[in-house]
Motif scaffolding. Structure first.
Motif, PDB file in Angstrom:
ATOM      1  N   CYS A  52      -5.148  22.461  43.112  1.00 31.21           N
ATOM      2  CA  CYS A  52      -6.028  22.899  44.186  1.00 31.21           C
ATOM      3  C   CYS A  52      -5.291  23.085  45.507  1.00 31.21           C
ATOM      4  O   CYS A  52      -5.437  24.117  46.158  1.00 31.21           O
ATOM      5  N   CYS A  53      -4.549  22.084  45.923  1.00 30.40           N
ATOM      6  CA  CYS A  53      -3.951  22.120  47.261  1.00 30.40           C
ATOM      7  C   CYS A  53      -2.571  21.452  47.281  1.00 30.40           C
ATOM      8  O   CYS A  53      -2.377  20.434  47.955  1.00 30.40           O
ATOM      9  N   PRO A  54      -1.605  22.000  46.564  1.00 28.92           N
ATOM     10  CA  PRO A  54      -0.289  21.362  46.508  1.00 28.92           C
ATOM     11  C   PRO A  54       0.435  21.352  47.850  1.00 28.92           C
ATOM     12  O   PRO A  54       1.347  20.554  48.054  1.00 28.92           O
ATOM     13  N   ASP A  55       0.004  22.202  48.778  1.00 30.22           N
ATOM     14  CA  ASP A  55       0.651  22.259  50.083  1.00 30.22           C
ATOM     15  C   ASP A  55       0.212  21.132  51.017  1.00 30.22           C
ATOM     16  O   ASP A  55       0.869  20.869  52.016  1.00 30.22           O
ATOM     17  N   LEU A  56      -0.866  20.427  50.704  1.00 34.67           N
ATOM     18  CA  LEU A  56      -1.388  19.397  51.604  1.00 34.67           C
ATOM     19  C   LEU A  56      -0.804  18.015  51.366  1.00 34.67           C
ATOM     20  O   LEU A  56      -0.770  17.197  52.278  1.00 34.67           O
ATOM     21  N   ILE A  57      -0.378  17.735  50.150  1.00 37.57           N
ATOM     22  CA  ILE A  57       0.044  16.389  49.785  1.00 37.57           C
ATOM     23  C   ILE A  57       1.554  16.349  49.608  1.00 37.57           C
ATOM     24  O   ILE A  57       2.117  17.137  48.858  1.00 37.57           O
ATOM     25  N   SER A  58       2.200  15.422  50.308  1.00 43.91           N
ATOM     26  CA  SER A  58       3.621  15.168  50.082  1.00 43.91           C
ATOM     27  C   SER A  58       3.737  14.321  48.821  1.00 43.91           C
ATOM     28  O   SER A  58       3.212  13.200  48.764  1.00 43.91           O
ATOM     29  N   TRP A  59       4.418  14.850  47.796  1.00 49.98           N
ATOM     30  CA  TRP A  59       4.464  14.131  46.522  1.00 49.98           C
ATOM     31  C   TRP A  59       5.299  12.872  46.618  1.00 49.98           C
ATOM     32  O   TRP A  59       5.054  11.905  45.898  1.00 49.98           O
ATOM     33  N   GLN A  60       6.281  12.849  47.511  1.00 48.21           N
ATOM     34  CA  GLN A  60       7.037  11.614  47.717  1.00 48.21           C
ATOM     35  C   GLN A  60       6.114  10.540  48.296  1.00 48.21           C
ATOM     36  O   GLN A  60       6.143   9.387  47.877  1.00 48.21           O
ATOM     37  N   ALA A  61       5.278  10.927  49.259  1.00 47.28           N
ATOM     38  CA  ALA A  61       4.330   9.974  49.854  1.00 47.28           C
ATOM     39  C   ALA A  61       3.277   9.551  48.831  1.00 47.28           C
ATOM     40  O   ALA A  61       2.863   8.389  48.807  1.00 47.28           O
ATOM     41  N   TRP A  62       2.831  10.502  47.983  1.00 45.14           N
ATOM     42  CA  TRP A  62       1.830  10.169  46.966  1.00 45.14           C
ATOM     43  C   TRP A  62       2.365   9.102  46.004  1.00 45.14           C
ATOM     44  O   TRP A  62       1.699   8.116  45.726  1.00 45.14           O
ATOM     45  N   HIS A  63       3.586   9.294  45.522  1.00 46.96           N
ATOM     46  CA  HIS A  63       4.145   8.330  44.579  1.00 46.96           C
ATOM     47  C   HIS A  63       4.519   7.025  45.268  1.00 46.96           C
ATOM     48  O   HIS A  63       4.560   5.977  44.623  1.00 46.96           O
ATOM     49  N   ALA A  64       4.756   7.056  46.566  1.00 47.44           N
ATOM     50  CA  ALA A  64       5.072   5.840  47.314  1.00 47.44           C
ATOM     51  C   ALA A  64       3.841   4.957  47.534  1.00 47.44           C
ATOM     52  O   ALA A  64       3.982   3.788  47.875  1.00 47.44           O
ATOM     53  N   THR A  65       2.632   5.498  47.334  1.00 52.91           N
ATOM     54  CA  THR A  65       1.429   4.687  47.529  1.00 52.91           C
ATOM     55  C   THR A  65       1.281   3.612  46.464  1.00 52.91           C
ATOM     56  O   THR A  65       0.610   2.606  46.706  1.00 52.91           O
ATOM     57  N   ASN A  66       1.872   3.804  45.288  1.00 53.37           N
ATOM     58  CA  ASN A  66       1.797   2.840  44.186  1.00 53.37           C
ATOM     59  C   ASN A  66       0.358   2.425  43.881  1.00 53.37           C
ATOM     60  O   ASN A  66       0.062   1.250  43.675  1.00 53.37           O
ATOM     61  N   ASN A  67      -0.549   3.398  43.911  1.00 51.02           N
ATOM     62  CA  ASN A  67      -1.971   3.188  43.612  1.00 51.02           C
ATOM     63  C   ASN A  67      -2.659   2.212  44.563  1.00 51.02           C
ATOM     64  O   ASN A  67      -3.688   1.648  44.224  1.00 51.02           O
ATOM     65  N   GLN A  69      -5.058   1.489  47.343  1.00 58.65           N
ATOM     66  CA  GLN A  69      -6.211   2.241  47.835  1.00 58.65           C
ATOM     67  C   GLN A  69      -6.130   2.508  49.346  1.00 58.65           C
ATOM     68  O   GLN A  69      -6.520   3.566  49.812  1.00 58.65           O
ATOM     69  N   GLY A  70      -5.609   1.567  50.109  1.00 61.78           N
ATOM     70  CA  GLY A  70      -5.472   1.772  51.546  1.00 61.78           C
ATOM     71  C   GLY A  70      -4.474   2.876  51.874  1.00 61.78           C
ATOM     72  O   GLY A  70      -4.711   3.715  52.742  1.00 61.78           O
ATOM     73  N   ALA A  71      -3.346   2.870  51.157  1.00 65.27           N
ATOM     74  CA  ALA A  71      -2.331   3.898  51.375  1.00 65.27           C
ATOM     75  C   ALA A  71      -2.843   5.265  50.932  1.00 65.27           C
ATOM     76  O   ALA A  71      -2.580   6.278  51.589  1.00 65.27           O
ATOM     77  N   ILE A  72      -3.592   5.298  49.835  1.00 63.58           N
ATOM     78  CA  ILE A  72      -4.159   6.570  49.368  1.00 63.58           C
ATOM     79  C   ILE A  72      -5.174   7.092  50.368  1.00 63.58           C
ATOM     80  O   ILE A  72      -5.188   8.277  50.695  1.00 63.58           O
ATOM     81  N   ALA A  73      -6.013   6.219  50.891  1.00 61.61           N
ATOM     82  CA  ALA A  73      -7.011   6.636  51.884  1.00 61.61           C
ATOM     83  C   ALA A  73      -6.330   7.186  53.134  1.00 61.61           C
ATOM     84  O   ALA A  73      -6.772   8.193  53.699  1.00 61.61           O
ATOM     85  N   SER A  74      -5.251   6.551  53.560  1.00 58.68           N
ATOM     86  CA  SER A  74      -4.510   7.034  54.727  1.00 58.68           C
ATOM     87  C   SER A  74      -3.879   8.400  54.458  1.00 58.68           C
ATOM     88  O   SER A  74      -3.929   9.303  55.303  1.00 58.68           O
ATOM     89  N   LEU A  75      -3.295   8.552  53.284  1.00 57.38           N
ATOM     90  CA  LEU A  75      -2.686   9.831  52.902  1.00 57.38           C
ATOM     91  C   LEU A  75      -3.733  10.941  52.851  1.00 57.38           C
ATOM     92  O   LEU A  75      -3.507  12.056  53.336  1.00 57.38           O
ATOM     93  N   LEU A  76      -4.905  10.636  52.298  1.00 57.19           N
ATOM     94  CA  LEU A  76      -5.968  11.639  52.218  1.00 57.19           C
ATOM     95  C   LEU A  76      -6.538  11.968  53.587  1.00 57.19           C
ATOM     96  O   LEU A  76      -6.920  13.112  53.842  1.00 57.19           O
ATOM     97  N   ALA A  77      -6.596  10.992  54.482  1.00 54.89           N
ATOM     98  CA  ALA A  77      -7.062  11.264  55.843  1.00 54.89           C
ATOM     99  C   ALA A  77      -6.093  12.204  56.562  1.00 54.89           C
ATOM    100  O   ALA A  77      -6.526  13.133  57.265  1.00 54.89           O
TER     101      ALA A  77
END
Length: 122
Positions: A52-67, A69-77
């Protein structure tokens, strides 16, 4: 003998007990910042972002969240804020720019996508 009353179960020899949900814990869901789709499972969310939106999410940051929930919420914000800015840029590029003579420039979705280096579906 059981009696069912508004949101309580009562045995004839016991005090009323509140009904509880059978779920172990509430499910956490996330919204896609680009399309607003609600997704609960993280692998599905990751796959959705890739399509859907590969340009919005940094994949290094996504994998650094380690599931986490707080880090994922921050990344999505952060991604939601980037999406808001991208939409403003798209609108400005498509409708609000003028040429040298002061005439408005109307661009097609394909032209806007090319200028912003995005797929047309975005």
């Amino acid at each position: 003998m059981f009696q069912v009353m508004a949101n309580t179960v009562r045995c004839s020899d016991q005090q009323p007990q509140a009904l509880t949900a059978w779920h172990h814990k509430p499910k956490v869901s996330h919204l896609c910042p680009a399309c607003g789709q609600q997704i609960q499972r993280l692998p599905v969310l990751e796959r959705h972002f890739q399509n859907c939106c590969p340009d919005l999410i940094s994949w290094q940051a996504w994998h650094a969240t380690n599931n986490d929930q707080g880090a994922i919420a921050s990344l999505l914000a952060d991604a939601a804020e980037a999406e808001i800015q991208l939409r403003k840029t798209c609108i400005s590029t498509a409708f609000r720019q003028v040429d040298a003579d002061g005439q408005p420039i109307k661009r097609s979705p394909e032209e806007v996508a090319d200028i912003l280096h995005l797929p047309v579906v975005r």
